[in-house]
Enzyme design. Structure first.
Site, PDB file in Angstrom:
ATOM      1  N   LYS A  67     -11.817  -0.077  -0.777  1.00 31.50           N
ATOM      2  CA  LYS A  67     -11.021   0.711  -2.022  1.00 31.50           C
ATOM      3  C   LYS A  67     -11.973   0.502  -3.517  1.00 31.50           C
ATOM      4  CE  LYS A  67      -7.376   0.524   0.896  1.00 31.50           C
ATOM      5  NZ  LYS A  67      -6.599  -1.191   1.893  1.00 31.50           N
ATOM      6  N   HIS A  99      -5.553  -3.910  -2.266  1.00 31.61           N
ATOM      7  CA  HIS A  99      -4.986  -2.655  -3.108  1.00 31.61           C
ATOM      8  C   HIS A  99      -5.030  -3.057  -4.253  1.00 31.61           C
ATOM      9  CE1 HIS A  99      -4.363   1.110  -1.616  1.00 31.61           C
ATOM     10  NE2 HIS A  99      -4.286   0.634   0.180  1.00 31.61           N
ATOM     11  N   SER A 109       0.926  -1.228  -0.167  1.00 33.53           N
ATOM     12  CA  SER A 109      -0.424   0.086   0.017  1.00 33.53           C
ATOM     13  C   SER A 109       0.653   1.335   0.114  1.00 33.53           C
ATOM     14  CB  SER A 109      -1.104   0.132   1.517  1.00 33.53           C
ATOM     15  OG  SER A 109      -0.490  -0.163   2.061  1.00 33.53           O
TER      16      SER A 109
END
Ligand SMILES: *Cc1c(COP(=O)(O)O)cnc(C)c1O
Length: 393
Positions: free
Chosen positions: A241, A210, A182
């Protein structure tokens, strides 16, 4: 009672004096490629809203109608009276999305990770973990009381050595890595790690927070990116996300999922996600399938922006994904850089110790599918100008 927490004031003053105090900026409207924070309209390179779904009209409509139809809350934890039909539908959809046998939703990616690691291992076992793995993995490892061994970043050979060293009859071993890291935006060497896990008989787990919605065909993640279906035991994803809402999930074999229903503490002891959240997550999967150009635009923007930063002479580290750090090394210079960029109209957070090691301070940029070429050109122009002003390039 009086004054018993005064030591916190001293600690805060210490953080302040080191330039390490965190003061979140306030979003004064919806998130998006451009957004209003602290009274200023800026190009937003700070969100994880990779596909631009967080404020997609179809998502908003799905959330509203689910709330209207089914209410604002569920009234209970999943295992008592808080499992709705739509939770089960979302889980089926995520199992499909990840090419896994089954899936389970958690209240966040954080609790999915921490709850799963803690439920699968116990104190006789060992966890072999990448040095840059997410905080939620570290917390889960501590909660499990298993022995924790940390391998050098992306070093599969080191992981192999640690697994060999800690092997004992009857002892379970977990090899765990983030899919996309990240803070640096680099990708785990998953083929090598899988090979090591298989050779050593270790459980292989990946935190794809991610990478879900970002890497692989249709955004299926790191396992798909490397063609490793069926060879990673536990896949973690977040709904917070690229999916654009809130929550986490685990995908894996049915026995794992059933075990987590029985022993995953955040699943057992914390109330389930409300209808608006679940309906929007389901809608996100439909949009990802219906609008594949979002993923293409995300990667086009990623390439264009990364190339632009490099041409300006910035150090973008090891990034291979939409997360692109601009490393300045010095903590204070990074804080000034982020502040000046913001004043000039670009929001990128300063990431400093302890989130990254001392001397590796950076501003972190994340482009999304929603940024236009004009947004990115303007952001690059501002990066160039502010970088020159501060002598960073
Ligand atoms: C953001 C993140 C999480 C936590 O996900 P949430 O859904 O926001 O709780 C877990 N792991 C990694 C690697 C992350 O980047």
């Amino acid at each position: 009672m009086a004054g018993s927490l005064d030591f916190l004031k001293e600690r805060l003053a210490e953080l302040e004096s080191q330039g390490l105090a965190i003061r979140p900026r306030t979003l004064e409207g919806p998130t998006g490629a451009r957004a209003r924070f602290d009274g200023r309209d800026v190009i937003n390179l700070a969100s994880n809203n990779y596909l631009g779904l967080a404020n997609h009209p179809r998502m908003n409509a799905a959330a509203s109608s689910a709330a209207a139809e089914l209410g604002a809350g569920t009234g209970a934890v999943r295992t008592i009276a808080g499992t709705m039909t739509m939770h089960e539908e979302l889980e089926r959809r995520f199992a499909e999305f990840k090419h896994a046998e089954d899936a389970l939703m958690f209240q966040s990616g954080f609790t999915a990770n921490a709850g799963t690691v803690a439920a699968v291992l116990d104190k006789e076992d060992v966890i072999v973990s990448d040095r840059l793995n997410h905080a939620s993995i570290i917390d889960g490892a501590r909660l499990s009381r298993a022995e924790i061994k940390v391998f050098d970043h992306k070093d599969a050979q080191h992981a192999d050595e640690l697994l060999a060293e800690t092997a004992r009859p009857g002892r379970r071993q977990l090899l765990i890595t983030d899919g996309v890291f990240s803070m640096d935006g680099d990708i785990a060497p998953l083929p090598d790690l899988v090979e090591v896990a298989e050779r050593r008989g270790a459980i292989m787990m990946i935190d794809d927070a991610h990478a879900s919605g970002v890497l692989g065909k249709g955004g299926a993640g790191t396992v798909d990116h490397f063609g490793l279906h069926g060879r990673v035991d536990i896949q973690v994803g977040t709904l917070s996300k690229a999916i654009g809402v809130l929550g986490g999930f685990i995908a894996g074999p049915r026995a794992l999922i059933e075990w987590l229903v029985n022993r995953g503490r955040p699943f057992l002891f914390s109330t389930s996600a409300p209808p608006a959240v679940v309906a929007a997550c389901i809608e996100a999967l439909d949009i990802i399938a219906d609008e594949p150009d979002r993923l293409e635009r995300l990667w086009d923007n990623t390439r264009a922006f990364k190339d632009g930063l490099r041409e300006l002479g910035f150090d973008t580290g090891a990034s291979e994904t939409p997360i692109t750090p601009v490393v300045t090394e010095d903590e204070e210079a990074t804080q000034t850089f982020a502040r000046r960029l913001f004043e000039e109209g670009v929001f990128t957070p300063a990431i400093v110790y302890p989130t990254v090691a001392k001397g590796l301070a950076r501003v972190r940029t994340i482009v999304t599918a929603e940024h236009t070429h004009e947004d990115l050109d303007e952001a690059l122009e501002i990066f160039g100008r502010v970088g020159r002003e501060l002598g960073l390039r």
